[in-house]
Design an enzyme around this catalytic site. Sequence first.
Site, PDB file in Angstrom:
ATOM      1  CG  ASP A  14      -1.888  -1.089   1.315  1.00  0.00           C
ATOM      2  OD1 ASP A  14      -1.857  -1.974   0.448  1.00  0.00           O
ATOM      3  OD2 ASP A  14      -2.727  -1.067   2.237  1.00  0.00           O
ATOM      4  CG  ASP A 133     -13.098  -2.185   0.260  1.00  0.00           C
ATOM      5  OD1 ASP A 133     -12.673  -3.338   0.072  1.00  0.00           O
ATOM      6  OD2 ASP A 133     -12.743  -1.206  -0.416  1.00  0.00           O
TER       7      ASP A 133
HETATM    8  O1  LIG Z   1      -7.374  -1.497  -1.626  1.00  0.00           O
HETATM    9  C1  LIG Z   1      -7.792  -0.312  -1.587  1.00  0.00           C
HETATM   10  O2  LIG Z   1      -8.218   0.259  -2.606  1.00  0.00           O
HETATM   11  C2  LIG Z   1      -7.796   0.448  -0.279  1.00  0.00           C
HETATM   12  C3  LIG Z   1      -8.435   1.676  -0.222  1.00  0.00           C
HETATM   13  C4  LIG Z   1      -8.432   2.399   0.973  1.00  0.00           C
HETATM   14  C5  LIG Z   1      -7.804   1.912   2.106  1.00  0.00           C
HETATM   15  C6  LIG Z   1      -7.150   0.680   2.052  1.00  0.00           C
HETATM   16  C7  LIG Z   1      -7.152  -0.051   0.866  1.00  0.00           C
HETATM   17  N1  LIG Z   1      -6.539  -1.268   0.768  1.00  0.00           N
HETATM   18  C8  LIG Z   1      -5.877  -1.872   1.865  1.00  0.00           C
HETATM   19  C9  LIG Z   1      -5.478  -3.227   1.548  1.00  0.00           C
HETATM   20  O3  LIG Z   1      -5.675  -3.774   0.495  1.00  0.00           O
HETATM   21  C10 LIG Z   1      -4.710  -3.931   2.633  1.00  0.00           C
HETATM   22  O4  LIG Z   1      -3.393  -3.893   2.213  1.00  0.00           O
HETATM   23  C11 LIG Z   1      -5.138  -5.346   2.767  1.00  0.00           C
HETATM   24  O5  LIG Z   1      -6.483  -5.383   3.129  1.00  0.00           O
HETATM   25  C12 LIG Z   1      -4.260  -6.104   3.791  1.00  0.00           C
HETATM   26  O6  LIG Z   1      -4.733  -5.964   5.104  1.00  0.00           O
HETATM   27  P1  LIG Z   1      -3.898  -6.534   6.355  1.00  0.00           P
HETATM   28  O7  LIG Z   1      -3.391  -7.900   5.989  1.00  0.00           O
HETATM   29  O8  LIG Z   1      -4.881  -6.577   7.498  1.00  0.00           O
HETATM   30  O9  LIG Z   1      -2.782  -5.557   6.587  1.00  0.00           O
END
Ligand SMILES: O=C(O)c1ccccc1NCC(=O)[C@H](O)[C@H](O)COP(=O)(O)O
Length: 244
Positions: A14, A133
């Site tokens: 990210d 989401d």
């Molecule tokens: O994916 C998106 O577009 C997004 C938009 C706004 C906030 C967060 C977003 N993505 C976050 C992710 O895809 C996380 O990296 C993913 O859910 C992993 O989560 P974790 O394993 O709990 O760190």
Amino acid sequence: MSETRRLELLPAVDVADGQAVRLVQGEAGSETSYGDPLAAAMAWQNAGAEWIHLVDLDAAFGRGSNRDLLAEVTGKLDVKVELSGGIRDDASLEAALATGCHRVNLGTAALESPDWARSAIARHGDKIAVGLDVRGTTLAGRGWTREGGELFETLARLDADGCARYVVTDVKKDGTLTGPNLQLLRDVCAATDRPVVASGGVSSLDDLRAIAELVPLGVEGAIVGKALYAQAFTLEEALEAVSR
Ligand SMILES: O=C(O)c1ccccc1NCC(=O)[C@H](O)[C@H](O)COP(=O)(O)O
């Protein structure tokens, strides 16, 4: 005899303000920085990743863009890239697809611009996934800051529009290392015949094994962020855990 598929793993990179970061519950300001996004993505590639889930958080929050950087990172990787964050119109969609990524995630646009999303799905087929989401069963858009409708109604509409795949995130779990929302994944799989990529909350190899148990229900992959950056396990261990 049909063979059970192996769960795909998608390490997450990210990006905010040019840096690889982790957020807690997607909240702006909760960032922990992990440095150069290309170095992070290359590290996962070198550890055996088949996919990188690459997110432009600034574009998702509508406060900027890391578009050129994400295009550069995607161009330098040999593995498949799922590009997410701020893809909301033809210009951002074409720019995302021009990076050579394997597929893109639509989030806000699939909630707020259903006609455009339908046309994007019709034009690009399985190059498009939709990110669902949720908090409870309420969808969240605009970098998870705005409510965007009811999960199962939206899922039915997107199924009818031909959406190929869903990336399902429990926002309350994301970045918290509290385990995935397995019931949410089961419920979504029961409501659609399209593959589901699980996202948010993975904390342990047992969490990944529990998600892998859902492959026969329709879960195809799992995005892993914080747990890898916090070194709860290595990617090699994760790949081994889901290989049987
Ligand atoms: O994916 C998106 O577009 C997004 C938009 C706004 C906030 C967060 C977003 N993505 C976050 C992710 O895809 C996380 O990296 C993913 O859910 C992993 O989560 P974790 O394993 O709990 O760190």
